[in-house]
Write a protein that holds these residues in place. Structure first.
Motif, short mmCIF file in Angstrom:
data_model
loop_
_atom_site.label_atom_id
_atom_site.label_comp_id
_atom_site.label_asym_id
_atom_site.label_seq_id
_atom_site.Cartn_x
_atom_site.Cartn_y
_atom_site.Cartn_z
N HIS A 144 1.35 50.41 4.23
CA HIS A 144 2.41 50.28 5.19
C HIS A 144 1.87 49.15 5.86
O HIS A 144 2.50 49.00 7.13
CB HIS A 144 2.72 51.39 5.92
CG HIS A 144 3.36 52.38 5.23
ND1 HIS A 144 4.81 52.72 5.23
CD2 HIS A 144 2.76 53.56 4.67
CE1 HIS A 144 5.01 53.79 4.44
NE2 HIS A 144 3.73 54.35 4.02
N ARG A 155 7.75 57.76 -0.07
CA ARG A 155 8.77 57.92 -0.67
C ARG A 155 9.25 59.20 -1.61
O ARG A 155 10.19 60.01 -1.62
CB ARG A 155 9.26 56.80 -1.24
CG ARG A 155 9.84 55.52 -0.09
CD ARG A 155 11.23 55.92 0.31
NE ARG A 155 11.58 54.95 1.01
CZ ARG A 155 11.85 54.70 2.26
NH1 ARG A 155 11.11 55.59 2.93
NH2 ARG A 155 12.13 53.61 2.55
N ASP A 178 5.16 47.13 7.38
CA ASP A 178 6.01 48.09 8.36
C ASP A 178 5.57 47.76 9.89
O ASP A 178 6.21 48.13 10.55
CB ASP A 178 5.90 49.50 7.96
CG ASP A 178 6.09 49.62 6.49
OD1 ASP A 178 6.62 48.66 5.84
OD2 ASP A 178 6.02 50.90 5.90
N ASP A 197 8.22 48.84 2.74
CA ASP A 197 9.51 49.18 3.48
C ASP A 197 9.73 48.10 4.82
O ASP A 197 10.07 48.52 5.77
CB ASP A 197 9.11 50.56 4.25
CG ASP A 197 10.50 51.29 4.79
OD1 ASP A 197 11.24 50.80 4.29
OD2 ASP A 197 10.15 52.29 5.57
#
Length: 332
Positions: free
Chosen positions: A124, A190, A127, A145
């Protein structure tokens, strides 16, 4: 170039046109120039070309792991697609996926002279609001993401996971256990979220999540634990490697697949059809992810603009022999 022109009996401008593949040169003249190049050992100066054209015909790839099947297959597709478009690929592996490492990677790629960058990451990192890639860079990110700020290409993680869980519920299993990937992985998160949501929407109680690290060994350790759960009749593993270890552990503990426990994986690696039993799994088109990444950066370069948003590559459920209806209640 002047030497080539003298030997071929043409102008330096004609040599330049042949060297750069421009039209307006007869075939006979082209052959004369190429013969002169071969005789003199002439090679076009790529650095000079880059300065003149304003591009280096090279795409940089920042990659955090070469140990996963998906990353290797995506990278292969990127290299092939780039070559088809006349671009080379410069690979820059990053050992530790941190903000500073990513910035350092971009700096090093800048020194190596690339036109655009593809970032393949499973964490991440992008992010976080504190992470900002160079604003003028042409960037496509795979498996992240960050679609509100960057162009992202990803597999439909949620759709594939929902299909896997629904398949097991449709077979009659009361609930589905989940062997998840590592917490820092965007794909793992996810898939786990879709597993939980699908069970909840179906009115089923999600069992406790079991965590692995993508490896077959972690799947084996998790399988030893799940084999002791007498009410466990179905498991959705977040990748095929963990499913492989899970199959081994269940067999060692006398839990037959699929008679006692059904198992589904994710990825559809080439070996999954040769597992014992052959593994039902979710197919990911890693090659398509790589092709779309290359198409994305080339489009940004031609338009001279960035394109925030996420493009999802569809998945599909591949049915094999590791899933079946649950065993009947009570003694056999």
């Amino acid at each position: 170039m002047a030497d080539v022109a003298r030997v071929a009996g043409v102008s330096s401008q004609t040599v330049s046109r042949v060297s750069n593949g421009y039209p307006g040169v007869t075939e006979e003249t082209r052959r004369q120039v190429l013969a002169a190049m071969k005789e003199l050992g002439y090679r076009p100066n790529s650095a000079a070309r880059a300065l003149k054209r304003g591009e280096f015909r090279t795409i940089g790839v920042i990659l955090f792991s070469l140990s996963t099947t998906g990353n290797v297959r995506t990278l292969e597709a990127i290299a092939t697609s780039a070559a088809e478009e006349g671009y080379a690929v410069t690979l820059l592996p990053v050992a530790v996926p941190t903000q500073d490492e990513v910035r350092g990677a971009f700096s090093r790629l800048g020194e190596l002279a690339v036109d655009a960058v593809i970032v393949i990451m499973e964490v991440h990192l992008l992010d976080a609001a504190t992470v900002a890639l160079p604003p003028t860079a042409k960037v496509v990110v795979a498996d992240s993401d960050a679609g509100d700020r960057y162009s992202v290409v990803d597999t439909d993680q949620a759709g594939g996971s929902r299909a896997a869980v629904r398949h097991l519920l449709d077979l009659g299993h009361r609930t589905v256990w989940h062997l998840a990937g590592p917490e820092e992985s965007f794909a793992a998160q996810r898939r786990a979220a879709a597993w939980h949501a699908t069970l909840t929407e179906a009115g089923r109680v999600p069992p406790p999540l079991v965590r692995g690290d993508w490896s077959a060994e972690s799947g084996y350790r998790a399988g030893l634990r799940l084999a002791e759960e007498t009410d466990c009749t179905a498991v959705f593993a977040a990748n095929d490697q963990m499913a492989l270890g899970l199959l081994r552990a269940l067999q060692e503990r006398g839990r037959r697949v699929p008679r006692d426990v059904s198992v589904i994986g994710f990825d559809d690696i080439p070996e999954s059809g040769s597992f014992l039993p052959p593994l039902t799994t979710v197919h990911q088109d890693f090659a398509e992810v790589g092709r779309r990444c290359v198409a994305g950066v080339l489009r940004q370069m031609r338009l001279q603009s960035t394109e925030p948003g996420t493009a999802l590559v569809p998945t599909r459920l591949v049915l094999r022999d590791s899933t079946a209806p649950p065993p009947p209640p009570g003694p056999e």
